[in-house]
Scaffold this motif. Structure first.
Motif, short mmCIF file in Angstrom:
data_model
loop_
_atom_site.label_atom_id
_atom_site.label_comp_id
_atom_site.label_asym_id
_atom_site.label_seq_id
_atom_site.Cartn_x
_atom_site.Cartn_y
_atom_site.Cartn_z
N GLY A 281 32.98 61.55 84.00
CA GLY A 281 32.81 62.32 82.77
C GLY A 281 33.55 63.65 82.88
N ALA A 282 33.36 64.33 84.01
CA ALA A 282 34.00 65.62 84.22
C ALA A 282 35.51 65.46 84.44
N LEU A 283 35.90 64.48 85.24
CA LEU A 283 37.33 64.29 85.54
C LEU A 283 38.14 63.98 84.27
N ARG A 284 37.55 63.15 83.42
CA ARG A 284 38.27 62.76 82.19
C ARG A 284 38.46 63.94 81.24
N SER A 285 37.58 64.92 81.35
CA SER A 285 37.72 66.06 80.44
C SER A 285 38.82 67.01 80.92
N ARG A 286 39.26 66.86 82.17
CA ARG A 286 40.24 67.80 82.71
C ARG A 286 41.62 67.20 82.97
N LEU A 287 41.69 65.88 83.16
CA LEU A 287 42.92 65.28 83.68
C LEU A 287 43.38 64.08 82.87
#
Ligand code: GLU
Length: 307
Positions: A251-257
């Motif tokens: 969830g967090a990774l997809r929001s940044r990369l």
């Protein structure tokens, strides 16, 4: 003729995918795709208390986002108890099963030989009970398979030669719990065998499960797959990256990369690329090489790029 390569990713849908799960998914995908084979997805949801269909759905969505497109999804383990029953009966016919009435505290008794990883070697307590002794027990038993006094060995693609004598290093192991649920070792062997899986890529922590699975493969008449037990991911300061690092879940990774940025960092950590430049899963498959990946731990040197 050689069999068609078939790889698989077998996650437990008990939460959002984490960096370590992405790494396992990615390596199993690029390994089998580098040979032009098929990649299968299977939900290991035997633990119905911890797993949820909504996590399985998120997992599928995360894999699609990563560009890891599976060729087939096989039936989830929670729906396959009738299939596992057949293999359980096969073991029964071979007279290799016995009921075990030991309590948890009996099993973890200080006198039981313990292995370096903290697991115990089953002492054979219930192996030779008489019918009368069994009838006198007031517990619903789990079921164990008897193991031979013989070494099971293989060469892991990452960890190198590995051997275990099931009798002295493990002991008779549980295949069905007292509540009737089949254990991971039986389910994974049946599912990989029935799907014709030729290569198993998963975390290093499951290395010592392979000999038990090889034993069951022999009994069930399946071929042994190739094994690659991949390193755990470490932060540059030497700390293991775990599920507790919630800023590294999908969830967090997809929001940044972008997917290619994320795969680029993992490919570089694995030693597959010189830099952490963005790369797609399919591009990585075209340059994939197991000989570059070694050890039990690898440091994600470019971890900062994930934030
Ligand atoms: N379901 C296991 C996990 O999520 C993986 C089992 C396997 O790959 O054999 O850790």
């Amino acid at each position: 003729m050689d069999k068609r390569p078939i790889g698989r990713f077998a996650p437990t849908p008990s939460g959002r995918m984490h960096l370590g799960n992405v790494f396992a998914a990615l390596l199993s995908y690029v390994s089998v795709k580098s040979k032009g084979g098929d990649w299968i997805l299977r939900m290991e949801d035997l633990d119905t208390l911890r797993t949820k269909e909504e996590y399985a759905e998120l997992l599928r969505d995360d894999l699609r986002w990563l560009g890891l497109n599976w060729d087939a999804e096989t039936e989830a383990q929670s729906r396959r108890s009738a299939v596992y029953d057949r293999y359980f009966e096969l073991l029964q016919e071979k007279q290799l099963l016995f009921p075990c009435y030991c309590t948890r505290s009996q099993l973890h008794n200080v006198n039981a030989p313990h292995l370096s990883d903290g697991t115990y070697v089953y002492a054979g307590t219930c192996r030779n009970l008489t019918d009368a002794e069994r009838a006198a027990k007031k517990r619903i038993p789990s079921w164990r398979v008897t193991v031979p006094d013989r070494e099971f060995s293989f060469t892991d693609r990452v960890q190198g030669p590995y051997r275990e004598n099931l009798s002295t290093d493990c002991g008779d192991f549980v295949v069905r719990r007292a509540d009737g649920v089949y254990v991971y070792q039986l389910a994974v062997t049946v599912d990989d065998g029935e799907s014709g899986v030729t290569e198993v890529v998963r975390g290093w922590d499951l290395l010592s499960s392979a000999p038990r699975q090889m034993y069951l493969q022999e009994l069930f008449g399946f071929q042994h797959p190739d094994y690659a037990h991949i390193p755990m991911l470490m932060a540059p300061e030497g700390r293991r990256l775990s599920k507790r690092d919630q800023d590294l879940d999908m969830g967090a990774l997809r929001s940044r990369l972008t997917p290619a940025q994320l795969i680029g960092v993992l490919a570089n950590a694995a030693g597959l690329t010189e830099t952490a430049a963005p790369i797609s899963a399919d591009e990585l498959a075209s340059i994939f090489d197991w000989s570059k990946i070694r050890g039990r731990e690898i440091v994600v040197t470019e971890l900062g790029k994930l934030y």
